[in-house]
Motif scaffolding. Structure first.
Motif, PDB file in Angstrom:
ATOM      1  N   ILE A  44       0.874  -1.177   0.000  1.00  0.00           N
ATOM      2  CA  ILE A  44       0.000   0.000   0.000  1.00  0.00           C
ATOM      3  C   ILE A  44       0.904   1.219   0.000  1.00  0.00           C
ATOM      4  O   ILE A  44       1.584   1.505   1.004  1.00  0.00           O
ATOM      5  CB  ILE A  44      -0.957   0.018   1.209  1.00  0.00           C
ATOM      6  CG1 ILE A  44      -1.852  -1.221   1.214  1.00  0.00           C
ATOM      7  CG2 ILE A  44      -1.821   1.275   1.180  1.00  0.00           C
ATOM      8  CD1 ILE A  44      -1.311  -2.397   1.995  1.00  0.00           C
TER       9      ILE A  44
ATOM     10  N   GLU B  91      -2.623  -0.332  -4.742  1.00  0.00           N
ATOM     11  CA  GLU B  91      -3.305   0.320  -3.618  1.00  0.00           C
ATOM     12  C   GLU B  91      -2.468   1.508  -3.174  1.00  0.00           C
ATOM     13  O   GLU B  91      -1.257   1.406  -3.027  1.00  0.00           O
ATOM     14  CB  GLU B  91      -3.502  -0.656  -2.461  1.00  0.00           C
ATOM     15  CG  GLU B  91      -4.347  -1.871  -2.818  1.00  0.00           C
ATOM     16  CD  GLU B  91      -4.614  -2.772  -1.629  1.00  0.00           C
ATOM     17  OE1 GLU B  91      -5.284  -2.319  -0.686  1.00  0.00           O
ATOM     18  OE2 GLU B  91      -4.143  -3.918  -1.636  1.00  0.00           O
TER      19      GLU B  91
ATOM     20  N   ARG C 233      -7.041   0.577  -5.822  1.00  0.00           N
ATOM     21  CA  ARG C 233      -7.769   1.026  -4.632  1.00  0.00           C
ATOM     22  C   ARG C 233      -7.165   2.347  -4.193  1.00  0.00           C
ATOM     23  O   ARG C 233      -6.036   2.413  -3.725  1.00  0.00           O
ATOM     24  CB  ARG C 233      -7.680  -0.011  -3.514  1.00  0.00           C
ATOM     25  CG  ARG C 233      -8.413   0.435  -2.232  1.00  0.00           C
ATOM     26  CD  ARG C 233      -8.389  -0.658  -1.181  1.00  0.00           C
ATOM     27  NE  ARG C 233      -9.281  -1.743  -1.548  1.00  0.00           N
ATOM     28  CZ  ARG C 233      -9.108  -3.006  -1.169  1.00  0.00           C
ATOM     29  NH1 ARG C 233      -8.051  -3.348  -0.458  1.00  0.00           N
ATOM     30  NH2 ARG C 233      -9.978  -3.936  -1.525  1.00  0.00           N
TER      31      ARG C 233
END
Length: 304
Positions: free
Chosen positions: A10, A44, A75
């Motif tokens: 992420i 992400e 995302r």
């Protein structure tokens, strides 16, 4: 060793990494940075945050960033600290929200002028409402290992707060070593505890700062505890104004290099990632210290 075959990264550089930069990074350059990061294979990412421009001027272009960077292939997370932030999120079209709370009451008080308990009472109805409307909700737990004001944080307090978020229906927890003081043994013990007690459907990510050079070792320890999601920041950007002495997050390129060399897939290509770091470097006030970036500056291959 039983390690995951694949790890999710992420990327937090555009938000967590840039938010404390004193030098204002133009919105168009942030947009290019984000696009380059996505081109490397990152799926992400924290795009920006809906915080008060008065307190965080670097994030005053949040709507513009979302307008140009929101897409269905990744995302895209946006930090929303309060009800006003949620209202802006609802108007933005983004369906992924991130909240943050300090496990340490003193840290939370100094950060947002609220106790941890007051923060939870404010956030609970917001989280429930977002979940009812189909949002992905991430809860970020700051100072999960050590606090710059209170010292060592009791892992049972971390577990209790995690269980409270789980009961609210969040999709993911990001558990942070905010001041970069945790060691691999503490990392293994805390994440093993969380994996044992929390629902198996709850995603758990580890968030390490590299203040004392232990972030990569802590990633390895978290892997052994069953964690396969990690927050990282391109170039090692980041820090926290309410955590004296804390340096940036673990560099995405260093984490990707280590994981790839271990045979653990990340889906991220190192060379395009380094190009993104090279792009943002002139716009930040401090020199980037990630190992892979420094190697690339010497003309050596990242695989040398």
């Amino acid at each position: 060793m039983e390690l995951p075959q694949r790890v999710s990264i992420i990327e937090v550089g555009p938000r967590d990494g840039l938010q404390n930069e004193k030098q204002l990074v133009p919105a168009q350059e942030k947009i290019k940075f984000i696009q380059k990061l996505k081109a490397s294979g990152i799926q992400e990412m924290e795009l920006t945050s809906f915080v008060s421009p008065k307190w965080v001027p670097q994030m005053s272009d949040a709507e513009q960033i979302i307008e140009h960077c929101l897409d269905d292939s990744t995302r895209n997370l946006v930090l929303v600290p309060n009800e006003k932030g949620v209202s802006r999120l609802l108007s933005s079209g983004c369906k992924n929200a991130a909240f943050f709370v300090g496990v340490s009451h003193t840290f939370n008080q100094k950060n947002i002028n609220k106790s941890t308990r007051d923060s939870m009472e404010e956030l609970a109805p917001l989280i429930k409402d977002l979940k009812r409307n189909g949002f992905f909700v991430r809860a970020c737990l700051s100072t999960a290992f050590y606090c710059p004001y209170e010292g060592k944080v009791d892992e049972q307090e971390v577990l209790a707060l995690s269980e409270e978020f789980a009961a609210l229906g969040v999709d993911e927890l990001s558990v942070a070593d905010t001041i970069g003081l945790a060691n691999p043994q503490e990392v293994f013990e805390l994440f093993s505890l969380l994996k044992h007690h929390l629902p198996s459907t709850l995603l758990i990510a580890a968030h390490f700062h590299d203040t004392r050079g232990m972030a990569l070792a802590n990633i390895f320890s978290a892997l052994q505890a069953g964690i396969d999601r990690f927050d990282t920041s391109a170039g090692g950007l980041g820090g926290c104004p309410f955590a004296p002495g804390a340096t940036g997050n673990v560099a995405t390129e260093d984490a990707v290099f280590m994981l790839n060399r271990m045979g653990i897939s990340t889906g991220i290509q190192l060379e395009p990632l380094l190009e993104a770091v090279e792009f943002i470097a002139p716009f930040v006030s401090r020199g980037l210290q990630s190992r892979q970036f420094l190697l690339s500056k010497t003309g050596k291959s990242a695989l040398s």
